[in-house]
Design an enzyme around this catalytic site. Structure first.
Site, short mmCIF file in Angstrom:
data_model
loop_
_atom_site.label_atom_id
_atom_site.label_comp_id
_atom_site.label_asym_id
_atom_site.label_seq_id
_atom_site.Cartn_x
_atom_site.Cartn_y
_atom_site.Cartn_z
N HIS A 72 -9.24 3.52 -2.29
CA HIS A 72 -8.98 4.44 -2.95
C HIS A 72 -9.57 4.83 -4.01
CE1 HIS A 72 -6.02 3.05 -5.86
NE2 HIS A 72 -5.49 2.54 -5.39
N ASP A 95 -8.32 -1.29 -9.68
CA ASP A 95 -7.77 0.18 -8.89
C ASP A 95 -7.60 0.79 -8.73
OD1 ASP A 95 -5.08 0.37 -7.62
OD2 ASP A 95 -3.67 0.15 -9.00
N GLU A 155 -3.70 8.37 -3.63
CA GLU A 155 -2.93 6.77 -3.41
C GLU A 155 -1.37 6.44 -4.30
OE1 GLU A 155 -1.36 2.64 -3.31
OE2 GLU A 155 -2.47 3.43 -4.94
N GLU A 156 -2.20 6.63 -5.14
CA GLU A 156 -0.73 6.08 -7.43
C GLU A 156 0.11 7.27 -6.75
OE1 GLU A 156 -0.99 3.83 -7.78
OE2 GLU A 156 -3.99 2.81 -8.64
N ASP A 177 -7.67 -2.83 -1.63
CA ASP A 177 -6.80 -2.05 -2.70
C ASP A 177 -6.30 -3.40 -3.46
OD1 ASP A 177 -6.13 -0.95 -4.41
OD2 ASP A 177 -4.24 0.17 -3.21
N HIS A 180 -2.66 -1.01 -13.73
CA HIS A 180 -2.03 0.34 -13.69
C HIS A 180 -1.47 -0.12 -15.64
CE1 HIS A 180 0.44 1.40 -10.30
NE2 HIS A 180 -1.16 1.05 -10.27
ZN LIG Z 1 -4.51 1.28 -5.43
#
Ligand SMILES: [Zn+2]
Length: 487
Positions: free
Chosen positions: A305, A317, A351-352, A379, A450
């Site tokens: 993603h 990510d 995606e997030e 991912d 994140h």
């Molecule tokens: Zn991800």
């Protein structure tokens, strides 16, 4: 396989990797004696797979791609100018590789982070006229506090049961802190995905639960495996019937601090969160086809993603997942190989915080689902790959044994029957498309996940190349498989 509930989908946000125990998976690695499988792959295909693996391990193309995405473009939150720049960049790169490129339109949420500060303004033992700074961030979709902030007493609970036990009387008007600990031991034992799913429900559902009891804001202990006083963002998921209250994540250290002080007496916090939710915006999945020579209508998806959270630069990510998917096309072209089926590289959007890319693709391509031969997603960062997760019939394992034997030389020969191979491809796997992902070493993934520390330096170039080898070999093998999968 149990149906994916909405809560399950929320858990999957940003956990494209499967919830896999590597210790358990090792029990089903392929047998050391090669079994004759002439019906599955031709000798030429097997030889090409070895060439691709060796080329992948030597190539720096994937690393250059993730470096560009994270360093030159930067954070790529859905709806942002950087997300659009990344769409244009990947589309141009795939065109340069000779792929047929389409941008498939979708509508995405457009949430923008604002100011985010907090301080304890009353606590036992405080020196007069002082405060204690609290390090935190807003969670995705959070509504704002008033511009000048709000001040309220903090109540600390471990979990939903403790919150319910307090009841409305003790929660109304307060800031709730969910102090649920990410299980670091579990992560150290290669079960980081399980540790994540246990803790992440407070991120997705905490504000809803606290709001229903009249809380004025909801905070969680950051969902992550390391203590560098870094807040971990991620999506909050308000239920439609619950009042929307501001939602944030404090660092593990700040959660400990507040929990300790609350045991001694009253703790009051001043909290400022000023994110905005703008109208939904148009965006795109980037789709690049390397057309198959014999069955061009049959498609193998290779994906990651493109959107990322905004605190870091989205390297692990999921710039890494996009980069290794692009590498698959790069290497096949570079070695002048022609797959029998079409290899479709997809850089997913959103995606997030919504999964709009995966859902829109499954809707738009519903009539062609039978021609979706397989879908892969990477991912889970860029840690050393150990093998392949497959989410299809258990008998598909024999199809992978020849691939596992090739990948054995780079330490990636484990075959693991998995439930959820990736969030973006989950709308496809639900429709019966066989799903795959590399099994990745995720012991350290949630240390940075994140956070502001999801940056390029967290990627070891050789490990990224090993992931590219798994993805490229698997995709090309699927594209040249002599017979279809059981599905
Ligand atoms: Zn991800």
């Amino acid at each position: 396989m149990k149906p994916i509930t909405k809560a399950r989908m929320a858990i999957q946000f940003c956990l494209g990797m499967v919830l896999v125990s590597i210790a358990a998976a090792q029990e089903i690695s392929p047998s050391p004696t090669p079994t004759p499988t002439p019906a599955l792959y031709s000798p030429q295909t097997l030889s090409e797979l070895k060439q691709l693996q060796q080329a992948a391990l030597k190539s720096d193309y994937a690393y250059r791609q993730v470096a560009h995405l994270s360093n030159n473009i930067g954070p790529r939150l859905t709806g942002s100018a950087q997300a659009q720049k990344a769409v244009d960049y990947v589309a141009a790169e795939l065109k340069a590789l000779g792929l047929e490129v389409q941008l498939e339109k979708l509508m995405v949420p457009h949430w923008v982070r604002g100011e985010e500060t907090a301080a304890l303004v009353e606590f036992p033992g405080m020196a007069e006229n002082t405060t204690q700074k609290i390090v935190l961030c807003a969670l995705g979709s959070s509504v704002a506090t008033p511009a000048e902030g709000l001040t309220a007493e903090v109540v600390v609970v471990r979990d939903f049961d403790e919150l319910e036990a307090l009841g409305k009387d003790k929660v109304a008007g307060k800031i709730v802190l969910f102090n649920y600990h990410f299980d670091k031991q579990m992560a150290a034992q290669s079960r980081a995905g399980d540790a994540y799913s246990q803790a992440v429900k407070y991120r997705s559902d905490g504000a809803t639960a606290a709001g229903r009891l009249g809380a004025v804001a909801s905070l969680i202990r950051s969902v992550g495996g390391a203590e560098f006083r870094l807040p971990h963002t991620g999506q909050n998921d308000y239920k439609p019937d619950a009042p929307k209250i501001p939602a944030g994540a404090v660092t593990a250290e700040d959660a400990d601090l507040i929990a300790a002080l609350v045991l001694q007496g009253t703790v009051r916090m001043h909290l400022v969160l000023t994110p905005q939710t703008l109208p939904d915006a148009p965006s795109f999945n980037v789709i690049g086809d390397l057309k198959g020579a014999e069955h061009p209508e049959q498609v193998i998806i290779v994906s990651g993603h493109l959107d990322s959270w905004d605190l870091g630069t989205g390297a692990i990510d999921d710039g890494a997942g996009v980069a290794v998917s692009m590498e698959a096309a790069n290497l096949i072209q570079k070695l002048h190989l022609r797959p029998k089926r079409t290899i479709r590289v997809i850089a997913w959007m959103n995606e997030e915080n919504g999964l709009a890319g995966g859902k829109t693709y499954a809707n738009d391509h519903e009539k062609e689902i039978a021609n979706h031969f397989a879908a892969m997603e990477t991912d889970g960062g860029a840690g050393h790959p150990l093998g392949i997760n497959y989410a299809t019939k258990p008998e598909a394992k024999t199809f992978f044994e020849p691939i596992a034997r090739i990948l054995q030389s780079s330490g990636a020969s484990i075959l693991n029957l998995a439930e959820h191979p990736g969030a973006d491809i989950s709308p496809l796997t639900k429709l019966g498309v066989p799903g795959f992902s590399p099994i990745q070493d995720n012991r350290y993934y949630f240390n940075y996940h994140h956070t502001a520390a999801d940056t390029l330096d967290k990627i070891v170039p050789q490990e990224l190349a090993e992931n590219a080898a798994v993805v490229t070999v698997t995709a090309y093998a699927l594209a040249n498989l002599e017979k279809p999968f059981p599905r």
